[in-house]
Design an enzyme around this catalytic site. Structure first.
Site: not given
Ligand code: GDP
Ligand code: MN
Length: 394
Positions: A105, A193
């Site tokens: 991530y 993101e």
């Protein structure tokens, strides 16, 4: 403003980030054609992804793989029209499926507390970051970006080590982390993101290599900064925009929907907030924040009224106008006009003071509107009207 993954990918590519190729399809046949091209180009399989502005598409069945054009067409046919968290899928992204070794991530947010961009990285990719933050907060590594110096190499390397990257992927990661910050700045985004940022296996001239690839992209743009980026306005997805938000934007009205029963029409953000507090103090709940802005004309007042009445939860309306540049009589005319077209009978209490208040009062009295002189009075009358409408005690 949220933008679709396909558009977010374009913004990442513009900053040199490694994003696999893709195409957008609106029909199963288009998806089949795109899949045929990627498979002919050497992809083992293709990935087909619902394009909707919500997360968790994978879990909902909106991200699937296919091994042939026919299968891609079939899978796209299942995803198109699917309902994901209340949104109908109208388009899919098709691309070569990556062979994933590990999902990481990486995200950048605008941290209002420190007034800086903060990068977050975790080895727990593919999982929603909120979930990681709740269960294993220590698994999230952070770096705060200095506004003038930018993200420094050592900071990016520390993030990489924190999530278990080393060797040849280290340099790639540093470039990607900087690219995320560059994407934030270039577009005035408040969130960028990449989840998953994946370690993928590829066949290179020297055999198998493991590289990093951005397999998902989520970007939220700062609405207040959009005027600085007219080219981004076309990324607004009208399919998914709330019609109330679209109308508010068209008439330049600041409108935020809330859960109460009293629709508020006010001019000026400060007075609008004060009015909401007064409603609460009088025992009611505002149904919205609505600022019709300075110098509002009758048509904007009418639009504000439509916005308020479109909310089925509204059972009373409070109008509180302080006339400065805004002329009270103009607002009164707008209200009279709006009420004459109103489809739903809802009690309304009006307070207009300031510029042309006398003329406004005369017009409202002629049209038999209920009026109030003070802030407390208008709030109490509106709350009382809402209680009676709800069938409660007066
Ligand atoms: P989200 O669920 O809305 O966040 O959609 P993602 O784009 O993140 O996809 C969800 C999951 O699908 C990822 O976490 C991966 O596990 C998987 N996935 C996405 N793209 C690929 C791909 O190219 N190849 C493979 N094998 N899996 C993928
Ligand atoms: Mn994702």
């Amino acid at each position: 403003m949220k933008i679709q993954e396909a558009d977010a990918r374009t913004l990442l590519v513009a900053q040199g980030l490694p994003v696999p190729p893709w195409a957008v399809a609106r029909t199963p046949a288009e998806a089949g054609d795109a899949a045929a091209r990627f498979l002919a180009d050497g992809a083992g399989r293709v990935v087909i992804k619902a394009q909707v502005l919500v997360g968790g598409r994978g879990k909902a069945g909106g991200v699937r793989l296919a091994g042939s054009p026919a299968e891609a067409e079939d899978v796209a046919g299942r995803i198109l029209g699917m309902d994901i968290k209340g949104i109908t899928v109208r388009k899919v992204l098709v691309g070569p499926a990556a062979v994933i070794v590990k999902e990481l991530y990486l995200g950048a947010i605008l941290d209002r507390a420190s007034r800086r961009i903060v990068l977050m990285a975790s080895a727990e990719g593919g999982v929603e970051i909120e979930e990681v933050a709740r269960v294993t907060p220590e698994a999230i590594h952070r770096a705060s970006v200095h506004p003038l110096l930018g993200l420094l190499d050592y900071q990016a390397r520390a993030l990489a080590f924190g999530i278990g990257l080393g060797g040849p992927n280290l340099r790639e990661f540093v470039r990607i982390a900087k690219g995320l910050v560059a994407t934030m700045r270039a577009n005035d985004a408040d969130l960028v993101e990449v989840n998953p940022l994946a370690v993928v296996r590829e066949r290179g001239p020297e055999g198998q290599v493991e590289r990093l690839a951005c397999l998902d992209a989520k970007i939220t743009l700062d609405d207040s900064a959009l005027p600085r980026h007219p080219e981004l306005e076309r990324l607004r997805d009208l399919d998914e925009e709330d019609p109330a938000d679209a109308e508010a934007r068209h008439y330049d009205i600041s409108f935020i929907h809330l859960d109460g029963t009293i629709g508020c029409m006010v001019n000026g953000a400060g007075l609008a907030m004060t009015t909401m507090d007064l409603v609460k103090r009088a025992g009611g709940e505002p149904a919205n924040f609505l600022d019709i802005g300075g110098g509002a004309k009758a048509d904007r007042v009418a639009a504000a009224m439509r916005l308020i009445l479109a909310d089925p939860g509204v059972d009373a309306i409070l109008v509180n106008i302080f006339g400065g540049i805004t002329r009270g009589d103009e607002v009164a005319r707008g209200l009279i006009e709006a009420r004459s077209r109103q489809e739903r009978e809802v009690p309304m209490v009006v307070r207009i003071v300031g510029t042309n208040a006398e003329e406004a009062a005369r017009l409202l009295e002629e049209a038999r509107f209920e009026t109030a002189a003070t802030l407390d009075e208008v709030a109490e009358k509106a709350v009382g009207a809402s209680r009676r409408a709800a069938g409660g005690a007066p």
